[in-house]
Scaffold this motif. Sequence first.
Motif, PDB file in Angstrom:
ATOM      1  N   GLY A  33       0.810  -1.212   0.000  1.00 55.60           N
ATOM      2  CA  GLY A  33       0.000   0.000   0.000  1.00 55.60           C
ATOM      3  C   GLY A  33       0.839   1.255   0.000  1.00 55.60           C
ATOM      4  N   MET A  34       1.945   1.251   0.787  1.00 57.62           N
ATOM      5  CA  MET A  34       2.807   2.424   0.859  1.00 57.62           C
ATOM      6  C   MET A  34       3.530   2.670  -0.467  1.00 57.62           C
ATOM      7  SD  MET A  34       4.396   1.902   4.694  1.00 57.62           S
ATOM      8  CE  MET A  34       5.453   3.337   4.514  1.00 57.62           C
ATOM      9  N   VAL A  35       4.048   1.598  -1.071  1.00 59.97           N
ATOM     10  CA  VAL A  35       4.764   1.742  -2.342  1.00 59.97           C
ATOM     11  C   VAL A  35       3.824   2.223  -3.450  1.00 59.97           C
ATOM     12  CG1 VAL A  35       5.996   0.494  -4.152  1.00 59.97           C
ATOM     13  CG2 VAL A  35       6.543   0.070  -1.753  1.00 59.97           C
ATOM     14  N   SER A  36       2.635   1.615  -3.522  1.00 60.12           N
ATOM     15  CA  SER A  36       1.680   2.032  -4.559  1.00 60.12           C
ATOM     16  C   SER A  36       1.241   3.474  -4.348  1.00 60.12           C
ATOM     17  CB  SER A  36       0.460   1.106  -4.569  1.00 60.12           C
ATOM     18  OG  SER A  36      -0.253   1.192  -3.345  1.00 60.12           O
ATOM     19  N   GLY A  37       1.065   3.885  -3.078  1.00 59.42           N
ATOM     20  CA  GLY A  37       0.704   5.264  -2.800  1.00 59.42           C
ATOM     21  C   GLY A  37       1.797   6.227  -3.204  1.00 59.42           C
ATOM     22  N   ALA A  38       3.057   5.856  -2.954  1.00 56.33           N
ATOM     23  CA  ALA A  38       4.184   6.715  -3.347  1.00 56.33           C
ATOM     24  C   ALA A  38       4.281   6.833  -4.865  1.00 56.33           C
ATOM     25  CB  ALA A  38       5.484   6.147  -2.775  1.00 56.33           C
ATOM     26  N   ILE A  39       4.042   5.721  -5.563  1.00 52.06           N
ATOM     27  CA  ILE A  39       4.082   5.764  -7.033  1.00 52.06           C
ATOM     28  C   ILE A  39       2.964   6.641  -7.570  1.00 52.06           C
ATOM     29  CG2 ILE A  39       3.740   4.363  -9.102  1.00 52.06           C
ATOM     30  CD1 ILE A  39       5.214   2.104  -7.675  1.00 52.06           C
ATOM     31  N   ARG A  40       1.766   6.513  -6.993  1.00 45.24           N
ATOM     32  CA  ARG A  40       0.645   7.350  -7.414  1.00 45.24           C
ATOM     33  C   ARG A  40       0.967   8.832  -7.221  1.00 45.24           C
ATOM     34  NH1 ARG A  40      -2.714   5.465  -4.275  1.00 45.24           N
ATOM     35  NH2 ARG A  40      -3.888   4.048  -5.638  1.00 45.24           N
ATOM     36  N   ALA A  41       1.501   9.161  -6.055  1.00 43.89           N
ATOM     37  CA  ALA A  41       1.836  10.563  -5.773  1.00 43.89           C
ATOM     38  C   ALA A  41       2.913  11.074  -6.719  1.00 43.89           C
ATOM     39  CB  ALA A  41       2.284  10.707  -4.322  1.00 43.89           C
ATOM     40  N   ARG A  42       3.894  10.221  -7.014  1.00 47.22           N
ATOM     41  CA  ARG A  42       4.988  10.629  -7.906  1.00 47.22           C
ATOM     42  C   ARG A  42       4.486  10.890  -9.318  1.00 47.22           C
ATOM     43  NH1 ARG A  42       9.705  13.261  -8.089  1.00 47.22           N
ATOM     44  NH2 ARG A  42      11.008  12.525  -9.823  1.00 47.22           N
ATOM     45  N   ILE A  43       3.654   9.988  -9.829  1.00 55.25           N
ATOM     46  CA  ILE A  43       3.135  10.162 -11.190  1.00 55.25           C
ATOM     47  C   ILE A  43       2.220  11.375 -11.259  1.00 55.25           C
ATOM     48  CG2 ILE A  43       1.659   9.129 -12.963  1.00 55.25           C
ATOM     49  CD1 ILE A  43       2.728   6.412 -12.174  1.00 55.25           C
ATOM     50  N   ASN A  44       1.360  11.556 -10.250  1.00 55.73           N
ATOM     51  CA  ASN A  44       0.438  12.694 -10.256  1.00 55.73           C
ATOM     52  C   ASN A  44       1.174  14.018 -10.160  1.00 55.73           C
ATOM     53  OD1 ASN A  44      -1.617  10.839 -10.374  1.00 55.73           O
ATOM     54  ND2 ASN A  44      -2.202  11.027  -8.224  1.00 55.73           N
ATOM     55  N   ALA A  45       2.375  14.007  -9.565  1.00 52.78           N
ATOM     56  CA  ALA A  45       3.147  15.242  -9.429  1.00 52.78           C
ATOM     57  C   ALA A  45       4.003  15.531 -10.654  1.00 52.78           C
ATOM     58  CB  ALA A  45       4.041  15.163  -8.190  1.00 52.78           C
ATOM     59  N   THR A  46       4.046  14.581 -11.601  1.00 57.34           N
ATOM     60  CA  THR A  46       4.857  14.770 -12.803  1.00 57.34           C
ATOM     61  C   THR A  46       4.063  15.525 -13.861  1.00 57.34           C
ATOM     62  OG1 THR A  46       6.031  12.697 -12.370  1.00 57.34           O
ATOM     63  CG2 THR A  46       6.185  13.611 -14.599  1.00 57.34           C
ATOM     64  N   PRO A  47       4.550  16.664 -14.347  1.00 53.98           N
ATOM     65  CA  PRO A  47       3.827  17.416 -15.390  1.00 53.98           C
ATOM     66  C   PRO A  47       3.640  16.579 -16.651  1.00 53.98           C
ATOM     67  CG  PRO A  47       5.588  18.743 -14.419  1.00 53.98           C
ATOM     68  CD  PRO A  47       5.787  17.342 -13.921  1.00 53.98           C
ATOM     69  N   GLY A  48       2.477  16.688 -17.238  1.00 55.38           N
ATOM     70  CA  GLY A  48       2.174  15.958 -18.472  1.00 55.38           C
ATOM     71  C   GLY A  48       1.548  14.596 -18.261  1.00 55.38           C
ATOM     72  N   LEU A  49       1.514  14.114 -17.019  1.00 55.57           N
ATOM     73  CA  LEU A  49       0.878  12.828 -16.723  1.00 55.57           C
ATOM     74  C   LEU A  49      -0.356  13.078 -15.878  1.00 55.57           C
ATOM     75  CD1 LEU A  49       3.992  10.623 -15.819  1.00 55.57           C
ATOM     76  CD2 LEU A  49       2.796  10.766 -18.009  1.00 55.57           C
TER      77      LEU A  49
END
Length: 268
Positions: A33-49
């Motif tokens: 859950g923690m890893v998937s949450g971190a990946i979600r936050a990282r992708i959502n914070a990336t411009p263009g994604l």
Amino acid sequence: MEDLIEQGFAYWPTVLNGLKALAVLIIGWIAAGMVSGAIRARINATPGLDATLGNFVASMVRWVLIAVVLIAVLGIFGIEATSLVAMMGAATLAIGLALQGTLSDLAAGFMLVLFRPYKLGQYVDIGGPAGTVKDLNLFVTELATPDNVQIIIPNGQAWGSIITNYSHHDTRRVDLVFGIDYGDSADAAKEVILALAAADSRIKQDPEPWVRVTNLGDSSVDLTTRIWCDAADYWEVKFAMTQAVKEAFDAKGISIPYPHTVEIQREA
């Protein structure tokens, strides 16, 4: 007594393995859950994604990590990975038949993310159910209706349905029909409607507002109005123009007639 102690020691490795497996399962579940949450936050914070991709990838990573944890748990009990793969290979046909709907949803989820017919936050109609997209993961699409009712749609059903995306384009056309009495001037009514459209800053002047007489009804002359606005302003513009035209017609003495029938008697 000694026999009971010996039996207790005999079961101790099994108990210990059970505790280890439980600990691995709990820690692995939390870590996934923690890893998937971190990946979600990282992708959502990336411009263009967009957030749709973040949710989908995070969901996929979470389920992969959970599968790895389950394999590790089985390994604690002495079931080797090679044996597990052999068992899974033998059971593939049965699992495929039993979960063919789930596998279809999984494949459809990949198609939805690949072709992007809708994204998070957009208002869509998916074969009847309509609402704002709240989540798109490996298996289901979650919608929230305007009155905040949750709708869960399997991805296989969503991909196989007609999808109407009301939020895809930045602008939308508002269509309104106003009926006036046969004794009133259609040109005067058109001027009133156009003046109101020009006065509302939310209504675009390019394309310019369009008003035409489109029907001679049983009780009224119908004027169809077409105006353009930002998609986010659609409903407010529709409601505001309906009220403004009613009030302006009243002020100008232009009647919006009730349904009625005119009876003509001829003398012999």
